[in-house]
Motif scaffolding. Structure first.
Motif, PDB file in Angstrom:
ATOM      1  N   GLY A   1       0.791  -1.218   0.000  1.00 54.35           N
ATOM      2  CA  GLY A   1       0.000   0.000   0.000  1.00 54.35           C
ATOM      3  C   GLY A   1       0.824   1.267   0.000  1.00 54.35           C
ATOM      4  O   GLY A   1       0.266   2.368  -0.012  1.00 54.35           O
ATOM      5  N   MET A   2       2.143   1.161  -0.002  1.00 52.28           N
ATOM      6  CA  MET A   2       2.960   2.372  -0.026  1.00 52.28           C
ATOM      7  C   MET A   2       3.160   2.862  -1.456  1.00 52.28           C
ATOM      8  O   MET A   2       3.204   2.067  -2.401  1.00 52.28           O
ATOM      9  N   ASP A   3       3.236   4.168  -1.611  1.00 51.42           N
ATOM     10  CA  ASP A   3       3.630   4.740  -2.894  1.00 51.42           C
ATOM     11  C   ASP A   3       5.145   4.632  -3.000  1.00 51.42           C
ATOM     12  O   ASP A   3       5.861   4.985  -2.064  1.00 51.42           O
ATOM     13  N   LEU A   4       5.611   4.172  -4.156  1.00 53.57           N
ATOM     14  CA  LEU A   4       7.031   3.848  -4.263  1.00 53.57           C
ATOM     15  C   LEU A   4       7.594   4.328  -5.597  1.00 53.57           C
ATOM     16  O   LEU A   4       7.125   3.942  -6.665  1.00 53.57           O
ATOM     17  N   TYR A   5       8.601   5.189  -5.504  1.00 54.89           N
ATOM     18  CA  TYR A   5       9.335   5.677  -6.667  1.00 54.89           C
ATOM     19  C   TYR A   5      10.773   5.198  -6.526  1.00 54.89           C
ATOM     20  O   TYR A   5      11.457   5.540  -5.549  1.00 54.89           O
ATOM     21  N   VAL A   6      11.222   4.377  -7.466  1.00 58.02           N
ATOM     22  CA  VAL A   6      12.594   3.868  -7.447  1.00 58.02           C
ATOM     23  C   VAL A   6      13.187   4.022  -8.838  1.00 58.02           C
ATOM     24  O   VAL A   6      12.699   3.420  -9.801  1.00 58.02           O
ATOM     25  N   HIS A   7      14.221   4.819  -8.963  1.00 59.21           N
ATOM     26  CA  HIS A   7      14.940   4.957 -10.223  1.00 59.21           C
ATOM     27  C   HIS A   7      16.416   4.664  -9.980  1.00 59.21           C
ATOM     28  O   HIS A   7      17.054   5.332  -9.162  1.00 59.21           O
ATOM     29  N   THR A   8      16.902   3.663 -10.663  1.00 54.54           N
ATOM     30  CA  THR A   8      18.288   3.221 -10.502  1.00 54.54           C
ATOM     31  C   THR A   8      18.977   3.170 -11.853  1.00 54.54           C
ATOM     32  O   THR A   8      18.436   2.611 -12.812  1.00 54.54           O
ATOM     33  N   LYS A   9      20.167   3.749 -11.895  1.00 60.47           N
ATOM     34  CA  LYS A   9      21.060   3.591 -13.040  1.00 60.47           C
ATOM     35  C   LYS A   9      22.324   2.904 -12.535  1.00 60.47           C
ATOM     36  O   LYS A   9      23.055   3.474 -11.725  1.00 60.47           O
ATOM     37  N   GLY A  10      22.517   1.678 -12.982  1.00 57.99           N
ATOM     38  CA  GLY A  10      23.645   0.904 -12.483  1.00 57.99           C
ATOM     39  C   GLY A  10      24.550   0.393 -13.589  1.00 57.99           C
ATOM     40  O   GLY A  10      24.218   0.478 -14.780  1.00 57.99           O
ATOM     41  N   ASP A  11      25.686  -0.150 -13.186  1.00 54.67           N
ATOM     42  CA  ASP A  11      26.676  -0.659 -14.147  1.00 54.67           C
ATOM     43  C   ASP A  11      26.289  -2.065 -14.621  1.00 54.67           C
ATOM     44  O   ASP A  11      27.005  -3.038 -14.365  1.00 54.67           O
ATOM     45  N   LEU A  12      25.171  -2.145 -15.304  1.00 50.78           N
ATOM     46  CA  LEU A  12      24.688  -3.441 -15.769  1.00 50.78           C
ATOM     47  C   LEU A  12      25.608  -4.056 -16.819  1.00 50.78           C
ATOM     48  O   LEU A  12      25.516  -5.256 -17.090  1.00 50.78           O
ATOM     49  N   TYR A  13      26.493  -3.253 -17.407  1.00 48.65           N
ATOM     50  CA  TYR A  13      27.469  -3.814 -18.340  1.00 48.65           C
ATOM     51  C   TYR A  13      28.480  -4.695 -17.609  1.00 48.65           C
ATOM     52  O   TYR A  13      29.159  -5.534 -18.209  1.00 48.65           O
ATOM     53  N   VAL A  14      28.563  -4.510 -16.283  1.00 50.69           N
ATOM     54  CA  VAL A  14      29.413  -5.406 -15.473  1.00 50.69           C
ATOM     55  C   VAL A  14      28.597  -6.648 -15.118  1.00 50.69           C
ATOM     56  O   VAL A  14      28.893  -7.748 -15.551  1.00 50.69           O
ATOM     57  N   ASP A  15      27.588  -6.443 -14.279  1.00 55.90           N
ATOM     58  CA  ASP A  15      26.571  -7.458 -13.990  1.00 55.90           C
ATOM     59  C   ASP A  15      25.475  -6.803 -13.161  1.00 55.90           C
ATOM     60  O   ASP A  15      25.444  -5.583 -13.014  1.00 55.90           O
ATOM     61  N   GLU A  16      24.584  -7.592 -12.589  1.00 60.71           N
ATOM     62  CA  GLU A  16      23.408  -7.062 -11.900  1.00 60.71           C
ATOM     63  C   GLU A  16      23.652  -6.780 -10.426  1.00 60.71           C
ATOM     64  O   GLU A  16      22.817  -6.160  -9.749  1.00 60.71           O
ATOM     65  N   HIS A  17      24.790  -7.193  -9.904  1.00 60.73           N
ATOM     66  CA  HIS A  17      25.017  -7.206  -8.462  1.00 60.73           C
ATOM     67  C   HIS A  17      24.850  -5.827  -7.828  1.00 60.73           C
ATOM     68  O   HIS A  17      24.083  -5.647  -6.869  1.00 60.73           O
ATOM     69  N   HIS A  18      25.578  -4.841  -8.320  1.00 62.28           N
ATOM     70  CA  HIS A  18      25.557  -3.520  -7.693  1.00 62.28           C
ATOM     71  C   HIS A  18      24.179  -2.876  -7.776  1.00 62.28           C
ATOM     72  O   HIS A  18      23.728  -2.220  -6.830  1.00 62.28           O
ATOM     73  N   THR A  19      23.510  -3.062  -8.901  1.00 66.13           N
ATOM     74  CA  THR A  19      22.180  -2.478  -9.077  1.00 66.13           C
ATOM     75  C   THR A  19      21.199  -3.014  -8.044  1.00 66.13           C
ATOM     76  O   THR A  19      20.469  -2.253  -7.388  1.00 66.13           O
ATOM     77  N   VAL A  20      21.175  -4.314  -7.863  1.00 69.31           N
ATOM     78  CA  VAL A  20      20.232  -4.932  -6.926  1.00 69.31           C
ATOM     79  C   VAL A  20      20.590  -4.604  -5.487  1.00 69.31           C
ATOM     80  O   VAL A  20      19.736  -4.165  -4.690  1.00 69.31           O
ATOM     81  N   GLU A  21      21.837  -4.803  -5.130  1.00 70.90           N
ATOM     82  CA  GLU A  21      22.249  -4.612  -3.740  1.00 70.90           C
ATOM     83  C   GLU A  21      22.122  -3.156  -3.304  1.00 70.90           C
ATOM     84  O   GLU A  21      21.600  -2.860  -2.223  1.00 70.90           O
ATOM     85  N   ASP A  22      22.562  -2.224  -4.135  1.00 72.57           N
ATOM     86  CA  ASP A  22      22.510  -0.813  -3.753  1.00 72.57           C
ATOM     87  C   ASP A  22      21.078  -0.289  -3.715  1.00 72.57           C
ATOM     88  O   ASP A  22      20.741   0.556  -2.881  1.00 72.57           O
ATOM     89  N   THR A  23      20.226  -0.780  -4.604  1.00 77.61           N
ATOM     90  CA  THR A  23      18.814  -0.391  -4.549  1.00 77.61           C
ATOM     91  C   THR A  23      18.199  -0.838  -3.225  1.00 77.61           C
ATOM     92  O   THR A  23      17.431  -0.092  -2.598  1.00 77.61           O
ATOM     93  N   ALA A  24      18.537  -2.040  -2.795  1.00 76.95           N
ATOM     94  CA  ALA A  24      18.025  -2.541  -1.517  1.00 76.95           C
ATOM     95  C   ALA A  24      18.501  -1.672  -0.356  1.00 76.95           C
ATOM     96  O   ALA A  24      17.740  -1.381   0.575  1.00 76.95           O
ATOM     97  N   ILE A  25      19.741  -1.237  -0.397  1.00 80.40           N
ATOM     98  CA  ILE A  25      20.288  -0.391   0.667  1.00 80.40           C
ATOM     99  C   ILE A  25      19.514   0.919   0.763  1.00 80.40           C
ATOM    100  O   ILE A  25      19.091   1.344   1.844  1.00 80.40           O
ATOM    101  N   VAL A  26      19.303   1.565  -0.387  1.00 78.05           N
ATOM    102  CA  VAL A  26      18.615   2.863  -0.392  1.00 78.05           C
ATOM    103  C   VAL A  26      17.144   2.699  -0.007  1.00 78.05           C
ATOM    104  O   VAL A  26      16.593   3.510   0.752  1.00 78.05           O
ATOM    105  N   LEU A  27      16.507   1.644  -0.495  1.00 80.69           N
ATOM    106  CA  LEU A  27      15.108   1.400  -0.156  1.00 80.69           C
ATOM    107  C   LEU A  27      14.949   1.144   1.341  1.00 80.69           C
ATOM    108  O   LEU A  27      14.029   1.660   1.986  1.00 80.69           O
TER     109      LEU A  27
END
Length: 377
Positions: free
Chosen positions: A233-259
């Motif tokens: 039920g929460m309103d949620l805005y998440v915009h992430t630009k990550g180094d996906l050319y490396v792999d998905e790790h930083h994008t997923v982990e850092d998004t979780a930290i900020v969230l």
């Protein structure tokens, strides 16, 4: 010190507006909005606003709406409120017809000039509460904030169309929501984080409507984050630009930290929250998520996957997501899932997690205590 006001509409906000002729002209028609007594009594005792009833009573005193039919009902309403400790410092009634468009008729401010001299009242910290667009216009004209008492699905769209979104701080379906907002404040947070690997912005409202705007560059991850917003039920805005050319790790982990940081920030002092929170079946799967916003991060992860990826998301990253989330949100998190379909399994986990969040962050301002025997979380 400047005084704050609540400018409260009558018909449709305090009492039910008759659906046919819109005239509350007999005691048989008098019906109070559900929850209005408990909430107004609580606010009158605990908040320092002056209370002003502002109501349009079209054509009052004319043959179609004679005075003798209005005042007995109006006075009965005031008597019922007074019996519960609810009184108004001033009652302002406009009698003109809509076609006359007089400056006294809402959204006109002619009846309220004595509140607008800037000497005695802090209108920027005051609120208009009403169920019509004209009430929101009145707030704009006064320089107040507005609370739109409306449960329609298109309420936000109507405000947007009228250019009124900026002055409306809350669309409330009931008086409980209004009381919670005025007493304990909104629970929103914005957290941004920029590193050499990711750039992330998260904005959330714990007491939203489940509206989501998600963009991480990973389709399946976007889908899972949207489950958190919609099912909590929460309103949620998440915009992430990550180094996906490396792999998905930083994008997923850092998004979780900020969230996680955003949720911890939005919870504030945690007074009145349930604190704990859910198991959820999804087809062949059973997903159990239990959590505690007790301030001590911990993750128990009892989940096995038999595929390397689901969509474009490596399954090993789900553990890292919830570990980073629990650490930054300072929550104790226990997750267990059983089943054979990997997509159902992880989607069930995210949905159960969202429902656990919804349960745990639920706030009761009538029992505004810290949910801890230690006195601190």
């Amino acid at each position: 010190m400047l005084k704050r006001c609540l400018f409260i509409d009558r018909d449709g906000t305090l009492v039910v507006e008759p659906p046919v002729d819109y005239q509350l002209d007999s005691l048989d028609k008098l019906e109070f909005i559900p929850g209005v007594f408990r909430n107004l009594s609580f606010m009158r005792k605990n908040l320092d606003f002056e209370w002003v009833m502002v109501t349009n009573q079209d054509g009052l005193g004319t043959p179609s709406f004679p005075e003798e039919t209005f005042w007995p009902v109006h006075n009965k309403m005031l008597s019922a409120f007074k019996g519960e400790g609810i009184t108004f410092d001033e009652i302002l009634i406009d009698r003109s017809f809509p076609a006359e468009n007089k400056p006294t008729r809402k959204p006109g401010t002619a009846m309220l000039k004595h509140y607008m001299d800037g000497k005695d009242y802090d209108l920027a910290s005051s609120y208009v509460i009403g169920d019509r667009i004209t009430d929101i216009m009145l707030a704009r004209n006064l320089g107040c904030k507005a609370i739109y008492f409306n449960s329609d699905a298109d309420a936000a769209d109507r405000l947007e169309q009228e250019g009124l979104s900026s002055c409306c701080v809350l669309i409330a379906e009931n008086w409980d929501e209004i009381t919670e907002y005025l007493f304990a404040g909104e629970r929103t947070a914005t957290v941004s984080r920029k590193t050499s690997e990711t750039e992330i912005s998260v904005t959330l409202n714990l007491d939203g409507k489940g509206l989501c705007d998600i963009s991480t560059g990973l389709g399946f991850f976007d889908h899972m984050l949207a489950q958190i917003g919609r099912h909590s039920g929460m309103d949620l805005y998440v915009h992430t630009k990550g180094d996906l050319y490396v792999d998905e790790h930083h994008t997923v982990e850092d998004t979780a930290i900020v969230l996680g940081e955003a949720i911890n920030k939005a919870l504030g002092n945690k007074r009145g929250i349930e604190r704990y929170g859910f198991c959820l079946p999804m087809d062949d799967c059973l997903c159990r998520v239990a959590l505690d916003f007790g301030g001590r991060p911990w993750l128990v992860w009892d989940v096995e996957f038999h595929r390397e990826k689901i969509g474009d998301m490596p399954t090993e990253m789900f553990f890292h997501f919830f570990k980073s989330f629990s650490d930054s949100a300072r929550m104790n998190l226990n997750i267990k899932a059983e089943g054979t379909n990997e997509h159902h399994k992880i989607e069930g986990i995210f949905k159960a997690f969202a429902r656990a969040l919804k349960m745990a962050v639920k706030r009761d301002v009538f029992h505004y205590e810290l949910p801890s025997s230690k006195g601190v979380l």
